[in-house]
Motif scaffolding. Structure first.
Motif, PDB file in Angstrom:
ATOM      1  N   THR A  99     -10.045 -16.321  31.172  1.00 13.13           N
ATOM      2  CA  THR A  99     -11.327 -15.964  30.570  1.00 13.13           C
ATOM      3  C   THR A  99     -11.104 -15.619  29.113  1.00 13.13           C
ATOM      4  OG1 THR A  99     -13.245 -14.512  30.728  1.00 13.13           O
ATOM      5  CG2 THR A  99     -11.119 -13.547  31.301  1.00 13.13           C
ATOM      6  N   ASP A 100     -11.855 -16.245  28.252  1.00  9.52           N
ATOM      7  CA  ASP A 100     -11.700 -16.046  26.811  1.00  9.52           C
ATOM      8  C   ASP A 100     -12.920 -16.650  26.125  1.00  9.52           C
ATOM      9  OD1 ASP A 100     -10.711 -15.423  24.339  1.00  9.52           O
ATOM     10  OD2 ASP A 100      -8.678 -16.108  24.756  1.00  9.52           O
ATOM     11  N   THR A 101     -12.775 -17.100  24.888  1.00 11.75           N
ATOM     12  CA  THR A 101     -13.899 -17.640  24.110  1.00 11.75           C
ATOM     13  C   THR A 101     -13.818 -19.154  24.011  1.00 11.75           C
ATOM     14  OG1 THR A 101     -14.070 -15.621  22.789  1.00 11.75           O
ATOM     15  CG2 THR A 101     -15.070 -17.608  21.876  1.00 11.75           C
ATOM     16  N   VAL A 102     -14.953 -19.819  24.222  1.00 10.42           N
ATOM     17  CA  VAL A 102     -15.086 -21.246  23.986  1.00 10.42           C
ATOM     18  C   VAL A 102     -15.741 -21.426  22.618  1.00 10.42           C
ATOM     19  CG1 VAL A 102     -16.140 -23.402  24.744  1.00 10.42           C
ATOM     20  CG2 VAL A 102     -15.297 -21.743  26.437  1.00 10.42           C
ATOM     21  N   THR A 103     -15.077 -22.171  21.719  1.00  8.04           N
ATOM     22  CA  THR A 103     -15.601 -22.416  20.371  1.00  8.04           C
ATOM     23  C   THR A 103     -15.810 -23.912  20.200  1.00  8.04           C
ATOM     24  OG1 THR A 103     -14.477 -20.488  19.454  1.00  8.04           O
ATOM     25  CG2 THR A 103     -15.156 -22.196  17.893  1.00  8.04           C
ATOM     26  N   CYS A 104     -17.057 -24.329  19.942  1.00  8.00           N
ATOM     27  CA  CYS A 104     -17.385 -25.746  19.793  1.00  8.00           C
ATOM     28  C   CYS A 104     -17.914 -26.017  18.398  1.00  8.00           C
ATOM     29  CB  CYS A 104     -18.408 -26.177  20.831  1.00  8.00           C
ATOM     30  SG  CYS A 104     -17.797 -26.067  22.542  1.00  8.00           S
ATOM     31  N   SER A 105     -17.304 -26.981  17.717  1.00  6.79           N
ATOM     32  CA  SER A 105     -17.723 -27.403  16.379  1.00  6.79           C
ATOM     33  C   SER A 105     -18.579 -28.652  16.518  1.00  6.79           C
ATOM     34  CB  SER A 105     -16.498 -27.682  15.509  1.00  6.79           C
ATOM     35  OG  SER A 105     -15.693 -26.519  15.379  1.00  6.79           O
ATOM     36  N   LEU A 106     -19.834 -28.549  16.089  1.00  5.61           N
ATOM     37  CA  LEU A 106     -20.801 -29.625  16.292  1.00  5.61           C
ATOM     38  C   LEU A 106     -21.037 -30.470  15.043  1.00  5.61           C
ATOM     39  CD1 LEU A 106     -23.449 -27.650  18.394  1.00  5.61           C
ATOM     40  CD2 LEU A 106     -21.434 -28.913  19.194  1.00  5.61           C
ATOM     41  N   GLY A 107     -20.421 -30.089  13.929  1.00  3.96           N
ATOM     42  CA  GLY A 107     -20.594 -30.860  12.703  1.00  3.96           C
ATOM     43  C   GLY A 107     -21.934 -30.597  12.055  1.00  3.96           C
ATOM     44  N   THR A 108     -22.573 -31.660  11.544  1.00 11.40           N
ATOM     45  CA  THR A 108     -23.859 -31.549  10.854  1.00 11.40           C
ATOM     46  C   THR A 108     -24.998 -31.896  11.797  1.00 11.40           C
ATOM     47  OG1 THR A 108     -22.870 -32.116   8.730  1.00 11.40           O
ATOM     48  CG2 THR A 108     -25.246 -32.429   8.935  1.00 11.40           C
ATOM     49  N   LEU A 109     -25.987 -31.017  11.853  1.00 15.82           N
ATOM     50  CA  LEU A 109     -27.200 -31.274  12.625  1.00 15.82           C
ATOM     51  C   LEU A 109     -28.355 -31.489  11.658  1.00 15.82           C
ATOM     52  CD1 LEU A 109     -27.091 -28.639  15.535  1.00 15.82           C
ATOM     53  CD2 LEU A 109     -26.137 -30.948  15.473  1.00 15.82           C
ATOM     54  N   GLY A 110     -28.985 -32.651  11.710  1.00 14.16           N
ATOM     55  CA  GLY A 110     -30.142 -32.917  10.877  1.00 14.16           C
ATOM     56  C   GLY A 110     -31.341 -32.092  11.293  1.00 14.16           C
ATOM     57  N   ASN A 111     -32.327 -32.075  10.424  1.00 21.70           N
ATOM     58  CA  ASN A 111     -33.560 -31.358  10.717  1.00 21.70           C
ATOM     59  C   ASN A 111     -34.174 -31.887  12.015  1.00 21.70           C
ATOM     60  OD1 ASN A 111     -35.959 -29.965  10.665  1.00 21.70           O
ATOM     61  ND2 ASN A 111     -36.828 -31.103   8.950  1.00 21.70           N
ATOM     62  N   GLY A 112     -34.420 -30.978  12.975  1.00 20.14           N
ATOM     63  CA  GLY A 112     -35.030 -31.358  14.245  1.00 20.14           C
ATOM     64  C   GLY A 112     -34.049 -31.810  15.308  1.00 20.14           C
ATOM     65  N   VAL A 113     -32.759 -31.865  14.984  1.00 25.06           N
ATOM     66  CA  VAL A 113     -31.764 -32.325  15.958  1.00 25.06           C
ATOM     67  C   VAL A 113     -31.390 -31.184  16.899  1.00 25.06           C
ATOM     68  CG1 VAL A 113     -29.410 -33.194  16.261  1.00 25.06           C
ATOM     69  CG2 VAL A 113     -30.877 -34.116  14.450  1.00 25.06           C
ATOM     70  N   SER A 114     -31.301 -31.517  18.191  1.00 28.72           N
ATOM     71  CA  SER A 114     -30.936 -30.543  19.212  1.00 28.72           C
ATOM     72  C   SER A 114     -29.776 -31.087  20.039  1.00 28.72           C
ATOM     73  CB  SER A 114     -32.138 -30.265  20.122  1.00 28.72           C
ATOM     74  OG  SER A 114     -31.830 -29.294  21.098  1.00 28.72           O
ATOM     75  N   THR A 115     -28.853 -30.224  20.414  1.00 34.04           N
ATOM     76  CA  THR A 115     -27.723 -30.629  21.249  1.00 34.04           C
ATOM     77  C   THR A 115     -27.650 -29.731  22.482  1.00 34.04           C
ATOM     78  OG1 THR A 115     -26.052 -29.155  20.265  1.00 34.04           O
ATOM     79  CG2 THR A 115     -26.458 -31.257  19.159  1.00 34.04           C
ATOM     80  N   ALA A 116     -27.337 -30.345  23.625  1.00 34.54           N
ATOM     81  CA  ALA A 116     -27.157 -29.606  24.873  1.00 34.54           C
ATOM     82  C   ALA A 116     -25.692 -29.725  25.291  1.00 34.54           C
ATOM     83  CB  ALA A 116     -28.068 -30.161  25.952  1.00 34.54           C
ATOM     84  N   ASN A 117     -25.008 -28.591  25.384  1.00 26.41           N
ATOM     85  CA  ASN A 117     -23.573 -28.557  25.660  1.00 26.41           C
ATOM     86  C   ASN A 117     -23.341 -27.739  26.928  1.00 26.41           C
ATOM     87  OD1 ASN A 117     -22.819 -29.454  22.680  1.00 26.41           O
ATOM     88  ND2 ASN A 117     -24.268 -27.761  22.512  1.00 26.41           N
ATOM     89  N   SER A 118     -22.439 -28.207  27.776  1.00 31.02           N
ATOM     90  CA  SER A 118     -22.232 -27.518  29.048  1.00 31.02           C
ATOM     91  C   SER A 118     -20.852 -26.874  29.110  1.00 31.02           C
ATOM     92  CB  SER A 118     -22.410 -28.481  30.214  1.00 31.02           C
ATOM     93  OG  SER A 118     -21.446 -29.512  30.179  1.00 31.02           O
ATOM     94  N   ILE A 119     -20.810 -25.688  29.771  1.00 29.80           N
ATOM     95  CA  ILE A 119     -19.566 -24.975  30.042  1.00 29.80           C
ATOM     96  C   ILE A 119     -19.584 -24.609  31.532  1.00 29.80           C
ATOM     97  CG2 ILE A 119     -18.186 -22.909  29.569  1.00 29.80           C
ATOM     98  CD1 ILE A 119     -19.465 -22.828  26.793  1.00 29.80           C
ATOM     99  N   VAL A 120     -18.523 -24.985  32.236  1.00 31.69           N
ATOM    100  CA  VAL A 120     -18.430 -24.713  33.672  1.00 31.69           C
ATOM    101  C   VAL A 120     -17.415 -23.596  33.892  1.00 31.69           C
ATOM    102  CG1 VAL A 120     -17.948 -25.665  35.949  1.00 31.69           C
ATOM    103  CG2 VAL A 120     -18.995 -27.114  34.182  1.00 31.69           C
ATOM    104  N   VAL A 121     -17.822 -22.597  34.702  1.00 33.37           N
ATOM    105  CA  VAL A 121     -16.928 -21.484  35.040  1.00 33.37           C
ATOM    106  C   VAL A 121     -16.984 -21.249  36.549  1.00 33.37           C
ATOM    107  CG1 VAL A 121     -17.179 -20.357  32.796  1.00 33.37           C
ATOM    108  CG2 VAL A 121     -18.747 -19.771  34.662  1.00 33.37           C
TER     109      VAL A 121
END
Length: 465
Positions: A406-428
């Motif tokens: 158990t620790d920290t998950v760090t995700c780098s998503l880069g550049t998100l344009g105006n109105g852009v949405s991302t859905a990212n999953s983490i399983v525990v």
């Protein structure tokens, strides 16, 4: 030219007549600091305390905090206003001028608005652009513009001038061969005349041979020369009374019109027009022979087009986060301060979750704009009563703890344009007593300024069965 927040002035470009103000006549392809009055190259002191600047065809003006004005560059028509016709490569004091609140530079003449609402003019007067009731010659010191009171803003074009008044009306004087005075005629005027059919004026701008007005409702009117489409009404026909500027994508006769505008710009020898939207984007129209519209083409535009962000061509991402605009004869400038409202949300499945079962967190990161969000990163510090299994970003990559820890998950998503949405999953995997809850929190950051940090974190509680 550029005015910095510290009150200093920097200039670059053609300098054959000293218009850069660095004490030389050497062209500059990077900004150099404008010297103080009385200096010679190499300057040891520089112009300070400046609150506004204006650039003519070959001369420059600066308004200082004490209400005085300095000028430099070409002075063949007395446009420096210091009582001579001698060019100057460093700033000189404009004579007999105080309590100035704004300035404007025409092709060969200059204007100043005083705190009492009166206007002064100096330089070339071949078409009556000094507004003192005379035509011809020039003046190398300021003269009073006749019959003009209660002015709130001024603009100087190629050989004509505009003034907005505190009652929302506008006046114009000088050359009128293309209808740029907007009085329904093509007759030159050596004293200010009312612009026809124009009310609720907020600000004005003057081009080489055309004029612009921003109304308090955010719409734009234009009149004068339209050979390159600079009036923005879908035609190339001149107009000697104001016409309404069309919206993007329209064709004449237009049924929708440009709105939501907060500022206008054009240049004293320009045939194109710029409008800054309240949302921080730019619309441009008119001459585009050298790319001054910034739309990725060299095609003249008779209705407004969006300006691309830097490095873009063709079907481009638009420039945003703009706070100020300016236009020269064949180029355009914008000050940008990008900001992006990046937000994060958490959901979990299943709910409730059984002890020993897998729990999937969906981390949704969205950029609500208006600018692109650079270097977007989210951090999910996992609860102590779960064990990491896997992470699946929809873009970019993640740094994860070892499986089963158990620790920290760090995700780098880069550049998100105006109105852009991302859905990212983490399983525990849950390791918790039935009847308790699993509490998870995540945060998001971006290197782009965020005007609303209150939605940069999220927390979710999941019951354990």
């Amino acid at each position: 030219m550029a005015l910095r927040a510290d009150g200093t002035v920097w200039a670059w470009g053609v300098n054959d007549l000293g218009q850069v103000g660095d004490g030389s006549t050497t062209n500059r392809n990077i900004p150099v600091q404008v010297c103080a009055t009385g200096q010679t190259a190499p300057c040891s002191q520089f112009l300070t305390g400046v609150t506004a600047i204006a650039a003519g065809a070959s001369h420059s003006l600066a308004l200082r905090g004490d209400g005085t004005v300095v000028a430099w560059g070409y002075n063949g028509f007395g446009q420096l206003g210091n009582g001579t016709f001698t060019d100057s490569t460093t700033p000189v004091q404009v004579s007999n001028l105080a309590n100035v609140t704004s300035i404007a530079a025409g092709t060969r003449h200059s204007l100043a608005l005083r705190a009492d609402g009166s206007v002064r003019a100096w330089g070339y007067n071949g078409f009556g652009q000094l507004g003192d009731g005379t035509t011809g010659g020039s003046s190398n010191t300021p003269v009073v513009v006749s019959v003009l009171l209660n002015a709130t803003s001024i603009a100087a074009g190629g050989d004509h001038n505009l003034a907005a008044r505190n009652d929302g009306s506008a006046l114009a004087w000088g050359f009128n061969g293309n209808g740029e005075l907007g009085d329904g005629t093509n007759t030159n005027r050596n004293v200010p005349t009312s612009v026809s059919n124009l009310t609720n004026v907020k600000s004005i701008a003057a081009g080489g041979n055309h004029s612009l007005a921003l109304r308090t409702d955010g719409t734009v009117r234009a009149w004068g020369s339209n050979a390159s489409g600079q009036l923005g009404n879908g035609t190339t026909s001149n107009a000697n009374v104001p016409v309404q500027v069309c919206d993007v994508g329209q064709t004449a006769p237009c049924s929708a019109f440009l709105g939501g505008i907060s500022a206008l710009a054009t240049g004293s020898n320009a045939n194109h027009s710029l409008a800054l939207r309240a949302a921080g984007t730019i619309r441009a129209w008119g001459d585009n022979s050298v790319g001054q519209l910034g739309d990725g083409t060299f095609t003249n535009r008779t209705v407004p087009v969006p300006v691309c962000t830097y490095g873009q061509t063709g079907a481009c991402r638009y420039l945003d986060g703009v706070t100020a605009i300016s236009a020269g004869g064949g180029h355009s400038l914008a000050i940008t301060s990008p900001h992006a409202d990046v937000r994060i949300a958490l959901s979990a499945s299943p709910e409730p979750v059984s002890n020993g079962g897998n729990l999937t967190y969906t981390v949704t990161v969205r950029n609500s704009g208006p600018s692109a969000a650079e270097n977007v990163v989210f951090n999910d510090t996992l609860p102590t009563n779960v064990r990491f299994v896997s992470a699946h970003p929809s873009r970019g990559s993640c740094q994860v703890p070892p499986a089963g820890s158990t620790d920290t998950v760090t995700c780098s998503l880069g550049t998100l344009g105006n109105g852009v949405s991302t859905a990212n999953s983490i399983v525990v995997t849950v390791r918790a007593t039935p009847g308790s809850t699993v509490t998870n929190s995540a945060t998001v950051t971006s290197s782009t300024s965020d005007p609303n940090p209150t939605n940069n974190s999220a927390t979710i509680q999941t019951p354990v069965s």
